[in-house]
Design a protein around this motif. Structure first.
Motif, PDB file in Angstrom:
ATOM      1  N   UNK A 115       0.817  -1.215   0.000  1.00 12.55           N
ATOM      2  CA  UNK A 115       0.000   0.000   0.000  1.00 12.55           C
ATOM      3  C   UNK A 115       0.847   1.260   0.000  1.00 12.55           C
ATOM      4  N   UNK A 116       2.116   1.156   0.336  1.00 11.34           N
ATOM      5  CA  UNK A 116       3.028   2.293   0.288  1.00 11.34           C
ATOM      6  C   UNK A 116       3.687   2.409  -1.080  1.00 11.34           C
ATOM      7  N   UNK A 117       4.101   1.291  -1.638  1.00  9.95           N
ATOM      8  CA  UNK A 117       4.836   1.351  -2.897  1.00  9.95           C
ATOM      9  C   UNK A 117       3.917   1.605  -4.095  1.00  9.95           C
ATOM     10  N   UNK A 118       2.663   1.183  -4.015  1.00  7.61           N
ATOM     11  CA  UNK A 118       1.756   1.385  -5.150  1.00  7.61           C
ATOM     12  C   UNK A 118       1.545   2.871  -5.472  1.00  7.61           C
ATOM     13  N   UNK A 119       1.305   3.743  -4.485  1.00  4.48           N
ATOM     14  CA  UNK A 119       1.209   5.169  -4.840  1.00  4.48           C
ATOM     15  C   UNK A 119       2.512   5.739  -5.385  1.00  4.48           C
ATOM     16  N   UNK A 120       3.649   5.219  -4.938  1.00  2.84           N
ATOM     17  CA  UNK A 120       4.917   5.660  -5.498  1.00  2.84           C
ATOM     18  C   UNK A 120       5.005   5.289  -6.969  1.00  2.84           C
ATOM     19  N   UNK A 121       4.627   4.065  -7.284  1.00  7.05           N
ATOM     20  CA  UNK A 121       4.623   3.609  -8.674  1.00  7.05           C
ATOM     21  C   UNK A 121       3.694   4.473  -9.514  1.00  7.05           C
ATOM     22  N   UNK A 122       2.496   4.755  -8.990  1.00 10.13           N
ATOM     23  CA  UNK A 122       1.526   5.551  -9.733  1.00 10.13           C
ATOM     24  C   UNK A 122       2.059   6.948 -10.013  1.00 10.13           C
ATOM     25  N   UNK A 123       2.683   7.560  -9.019  1.00 10.26           N
ATOM     26  CA  UNK A 123       3.225   8.906  -9.196  1.00 10.26           C
ATOM     27  C   UNK A 123       4.368   8.913 -10.200  1.00 10.26           C
ATOM     28  N   UNK A 124       5.289   7.963 -10.076  1.00  5.58           N
ATOM     29  CA  UNK A 124       6.441   7.901 -10.981  1.00  5.58           C
ATOM     30  C   UNK A 124       5.984   7.691 -12.418  1.00  5.58           C
ATOM     31  N   UNK A 125       5.056   6.782 -12.613  1.00  8.54           N
ATOM     32  CA  UNK A 125       4.637   6.461 -13.975  1.00  8.54           C
ATOM     33  C   UNK A 125       3.750   7.552 -14.559  1.00  8.54           C
ATOM     34  N   UNK A 126       2.990   8.266 -13.708  1.00 14.21           N
ATOM     35  CA  UNK A 126       2.192   9.382 -14.204  1.00 14.21           C
ATOM     36  C   UNK A 126       3.061  10.531 -14.688  1.00 14.21           C
ATOM     37  N   UNK A 127       4.262  10.643 -14.154  1.00 18.98           N
ATOM     38  CA  UNK A 127       5.154  11.732 -14.570  1.00 18.98           C
ATOM     39  C   UNK A 127       5.599  11.582 -16.014  1.00 18.98           C
ATOM     40  N   UNK A 128       5.648  10.345 -16.502  1.00 17.18           N
ATOM     41  CA  UNK A 128       6.114  10.091 -17.860  1.00 17.18           C
ATOM     42  C   UNK A 128       7.610  10.143 -18.033  1.00 17.18           C
ATOM     43  N   UNK A 129       8.344  10.387 -16.947  1.00 14.96           N
ATOM     44  CA  UNK A 129       9.793  10.585 -17.037  1.00 14.96           C
ATOM     45  C   UNK A 129      10.594   9.305 -16.853  1.00 14.96           C
ATOM     46  N   UNK A 130       9.938   8.227 -16.447  1.00 17.71           N
ATOM     47  CA  UNK A 130      10.666   7.001 -16.110  1.00 17.71           C
ATOM     48  C   UNK A 130       9.994   5.801 -16.754  1.00 17.71           C
ATOM     49  N   UNK A 131      10.829   4.854 -17.173  1.00 18.22           N
ATOM     50  CA  UNK A 131      10.330   3.595 -17.721  1.00 18.22           C
ATOM     51  C   UNK A 131      11.031   2.435 -17.023  1.00 18.22           C
ATOM     52  N   UNK A 132      10.379   1.304 -17.022  1.00 15.55           N
ATOM     53  CA  UNK A 132      10.992   0.101 -16.465  1.00 15.55           C
ATOM     54  C   UNK A 132      11.815  -0.587 -17.544  1.00 15.55           C
ATOM     55  N   UNK A 133      12.951  -1.188 -17.182  1.00 16.96           N
ATOM     56  CA  UNK A 133      13.701  -1.971 -18.168  1.00 16.96           C
ATOM     57  C   UNK A 133      12.805  -3.037 -18.794  1.00 16.96           C
ATOM     58  N   UNK A 134      12.928  -3.205 -20.101  1.00 17.11           N
ATOM     59  CA  UNK A 134      12.032  -4.112 -20.815  1.00 17.11           C
ATOM     60  C   UNK A 134      12.089  -5.537 -20.282  1.00 17.11           C
ATOM     61  N   UNK A 135      13.248  -5.937 -19.777  1.00 12.29           N
ATOM     62  CA  UNK A 135      13.399  -7.321 -19.311  1.00 12.29           C
ATOM     63  C   UNK A 135      12.828  -7.553 -17.917  1.00 12.29           C
ATOM     64  N   UNK A 136      12.478  -6.489 -17.210  1.00  9.77           N
ATOM     65  CA  UNK A 136      12.001  -6.645 -15.835  1.00  9.77           C
ATOM     66  C   UNK A 136      10.589  -7.205 -15.806  1.00  9.77           C
ATOM     67  N   UNK A 137      10.349  -8.222 -14.967  1.00 10.85           N
ATOM     68  CA  UNK A 137       8.983  -8.744 -14.826  1.00 10.85           C
ATOM     69  C   UNK A 137       8.109  -7.724 -14.102  1.00 10.85           C
ATOM     70  N   UNK A 138       6.819  -7.767 -14.379  1.00 12.61           N
ATOM     71  CA  UNK A 138       5.853  -6.903 -13.719  1.00 12.61           C
ATOM     72  C   UNK A 138       4.945  -7.748 -12.833  1.00 12.61           C
ATOM     73  N   UNK A 139       4.410  -7.191 -11.756  1.00 17.32           N
ATOM     74  CA  UNK A 139       4.621  -5.801 -11.356  1.00 17.32           C
ATOM     75  C   UNK A 139       5.884  -5.570 -10.530  1.00 17.32           C
ATOM     76  N   UNK A 140       6.513  -6.655 -10.014  1.00 23.35           N
ATOM     77  CA  UNK A 140       7.617  -6.456  -9.068  1.00 23.35           C
ATOM     78  C   UNK A 140       8.835  -7.256  -9.488  1.00 23.35           C
ATOM     79  N   UNK A 141      10.002  -6.692  -9.237  1.00 20.90           N
ATOM     80  CA  UNK A 141      11.248  -7.426  -9.443  1.00 20.90           C
ATOM     81  C   UNK A 141      11.383  -8.496  -8.364  1.00 20.90           C
ATOM     82  N   UNK A 142      11.785  -9.714  -8.728  1.00 18.56           N
ATOM     83  CA  UNK A 142      11.962 -10.747  -7.702  1.00 18.56           C
ATOM     84  C   UNK A 142      13.240 -10.585  -6.896  1.00 18.56           C
TER      85      UNK A 142
END
Length: 230
Positions: free
Chosen positions: A152-179
């Motif tokens: 519940x803490x990291x999800x709003x961080x993800x939403x804010x970061x991705x809404x900015x449009x300034x950051x992308x996840x590496x294509x090889x990274x699994x979603x939603x979380x890195x193992x």
């Protein structure tokens, strides 16, 4: 145990300029790993020993932890690491703006104070203005790494970061979380959580080439948010 400090108190809202790299490090031109909310600093000091080819700056709002961390750093004679007292949402933006282009190599925000109550969410560390300052200081390809044991803490961080449009996840990274953690050193909290078989929610972002967006105006009773990138 997390010992919460209210970052919105008058004491922690007072501007306190951070020293420039030339006053912090023996090699001020080296790239910098910035760890926001570094607590006792042991992760940062271990990183400085494991990968000594860059400078490490840890920011922490709990002054007793900063004093203990700096004493340990001095005992270890780690000239490429510093731990400073700061409220990142007050003091970090002007410091980032003075860095040489490309000097900020990586930012990590790990296991931040959760502030579970809705009325306390404005106390959480990753606020829109701070994210914009980080995005402005990171060149394309540079990294922003976040992790928490509280979804519940990291999800709003993800939403804010991705809404900015300034950051992308590496294509090889699994979603939603890195193992796994992409960094060679775990934090103390990370070891504590994993030893108990509990999940850690991790995302690695890289700065893309999109411009930093404006901030939306703060509405009464609401936090400001980054304007979605067109």
């Amino acid at each position: 145990m997390r010992q919460h400090v209210n970052p919105l108190s008058s004491y922690h809202q007072a501007p306190r300029p951070l020293p420039p790299p030339a006053e912090l490090f023996e090699q001020p031109s080296w790239p910098i790993h910035l760890d926001i909310g570094c607590a006792r600093g042991r992760f940062l000091l271990a990183m400085a020993e494991a990968e000594p080819q860059r400078n490490y700056l840890g920011l922490e709002i709990r002054l007793p932890l900063v004093e203990a961390a700096e004493a340990e750093r001095e005992a270890l004679q780690l000239a490429q690491a510093r731990i400073l007292y700061a409220n990142a949402n007050v003091s970090l933006g002007p410091w980032l703006a003075q860095l040489q282009p490309g000097q900020l190599e990586r930012v990590s925000i790990q296991f931040p104070d959760p502030w579970f109550k809705h009325r306390h969410h404005k106390r959480r560390v990753l606020q829109p203005a701070l994210l914009n300052a980080l995005a402005g200081a990171l060149l394309p390809g540079r990294e922003l790494f976040i992790q928490s044991d509280v979804e519940a803490v990291v999800l709003p961080m993800v939403a804010l970061i991705e809404a900015s449009g300034c950051f992308t996840r590496p294509a090889a990274d699994p979603r939603p979380w890195r193992p796994t953690n992409p960094l060679p050193v775990p934090t103390e909290r990370e070891r504590f959580v994993l030893d108990r078989g509990l999940p850690v929610y991790r995302v690695l972002y890289r700065r893309n080439d999109q411009p930093v967006p404006p901030l939306l105006e703060r509405q009464p009773g609401e936090m400001a948010t980054a304007a979605p990138h067109p």
